[in-house]
Design a protein around this motif. Sequence first.
Motif, PDB file in Angstrom:
ATOM      1  N   ALA A  49     -11.487  11.131 -15.253  1.00 38.45           N
ATOM      2  CA  ALA A  49     -10.137  10.946 -15.794  1.00 38.45           C
ATOM      3  C   ALA A  49      -9.566   9.589 -15.421  1.00 38.45           C
ATOM      4  O   ALA A  49      -8.368   9.446 -15.199  1.00 38.45           O
ATOM      5  N   LEU A  91      -8.412   5.693 -16.068  1.00 38.39           N
ATOM      6  CA  LEU A  91      -7.822   4.974 -17.205  1.00 38.39           C
ATOM      7  C   LEU A  91      -8.786   3.976 -17.850  1.00 38.39           C
ATOM      8  O   LEU A  91      -8.949   3.980 -19.077  1.00 38.39           O
ATOM      9  N   PHE A 139     -11.391   5.883 -19.830  1.00 41.54           N
ATOM     10  CA  PHE A 139     -10.807   6.419 -21.069  1.00 41.54           C
ATOM     11  C   PHE A 139     -10.722   5.337 -22.143  1.00 41.54           C
ATOM     12  O   PHE A 139     -11.068   5.557 -23.306  1.00 41.54           O
ATOM     13  N   GLY A 184      -6.342   2.950 -22.093  1.00 41.58           N
ATOM     14  CA  GLY A 184      -6.684   4.209 -21.432  1.00 41.58           C
ATOM     15  C   GLY A 184      -5.465   5.099 -21.240  1.00 41.58           C
ATOM     16  O   GLY A 184      -5.570   6.333 -21.321  1.00 41.58           O
ATOM     17  N   ARG A 193      -5.531   8.798 -22.637  1.00 42.46           N
ATOM     18  CA  ARG A 193      -5.426   9.879 -21.657  1.00 42.46           C
ATOM     19  C   ARG A 193      -4.166  10.702 -21.854  1.00 42.46           C
ATOM     20  O   ARG A 193      -4.178  11.922 -21.655  1.00 42.46           O
ATOM     21  N   THR A 202      -4.898  13.089 -24.567  1.00 42.70           N
ATOM     22  CA  THR A 202      -5.823  14.116 -24.077  1.00 42.70           C
ATOM     23  C   THR A 202      -5.097  15.117 -23.181  1.00 42.70           C
ATOM     24  O   THR A 202      -5.332  16.331 -23.274  1.00 42.70           O
TER      25      THR A 202
END
Length: 279
Positions: free
Chosen positions: A63, A65, A68, A161, A165, A168
């Motif tokens: 996870a 940045l 991502f 990112g 994120r 997401t």
Amino acid sequence: MSTLSAIPPRLALAFRLVSDSYIALFSHFIPCGVWEAVYLLDSLLSNVSDIRPDTIHADTQGASLPVFGLAAILGFALLPRIRNGHDLNFYRPDPKARYKHIDSLSDDNVIDWDLIEKHWKDLLRTGISIREGRVSSVTLLRRLGNHSRRNRIYKALRELGRVVRTVTLLRYLSEPQLRDQITAITNRTEAFHGFAAHLMIGGRLIGHNDPDYHERVVKFNELIAHCAIYSTALDITDAANALAAEGHVVDPDDLATISPLITRTRRRFGDWTVDTTPP
């Protein structure tokens, strides 16, 4: 999907890319103590099998940045398992944007779209360089991590990112089926690691510090695991066909709950028989 293996030799960790069909597509060793998330994309790009994943299910370290952002540029959907989601920041698309039910999630965090637009061509060039093999994603993310505060590529990648994120995280909160999918696939991958470790004769520690020896041990271990998985899958298929031939209804949903990663009936040391006949 991709995730880490838990087979620790003395100086390295075995890193595996495991598909959702229980098969390890790619593996190599990484040094202990490194930032494991940087190897996620490199594993996908190094995969030469016929299976071409477009979604990465990773552990909590995924996870990140920059990861991502780089995954989005390379065309991969990153769906990591999020252990401490309350510690991650949400970002608004605009300072004036307000939301009825989730407004408190973002606080005053706002996406810097101008920064992304300014360096968008640089980000695309970076993605092309990685795709062409001119630079490794591992090398790039390490360099960006070491010079993060002054590197314009890192800042733009981090900002991208944040966008990906945040989307997401919002999906993770609002879609129960997505949470179930991430949990199921990451658990399936961890089960593969446990199954391979069960077949690892002599324990999970590799006693030699030779990298080539490490690679051979892990490759042979995965080969044995794949053979056992394939054999068990055939046995399950034969049993289902036998039930269907007897007139029983075989529900595909029931079959989906059966895993080929069965250890209780596996004889790791083969069949040993004692011949008591005198010579």
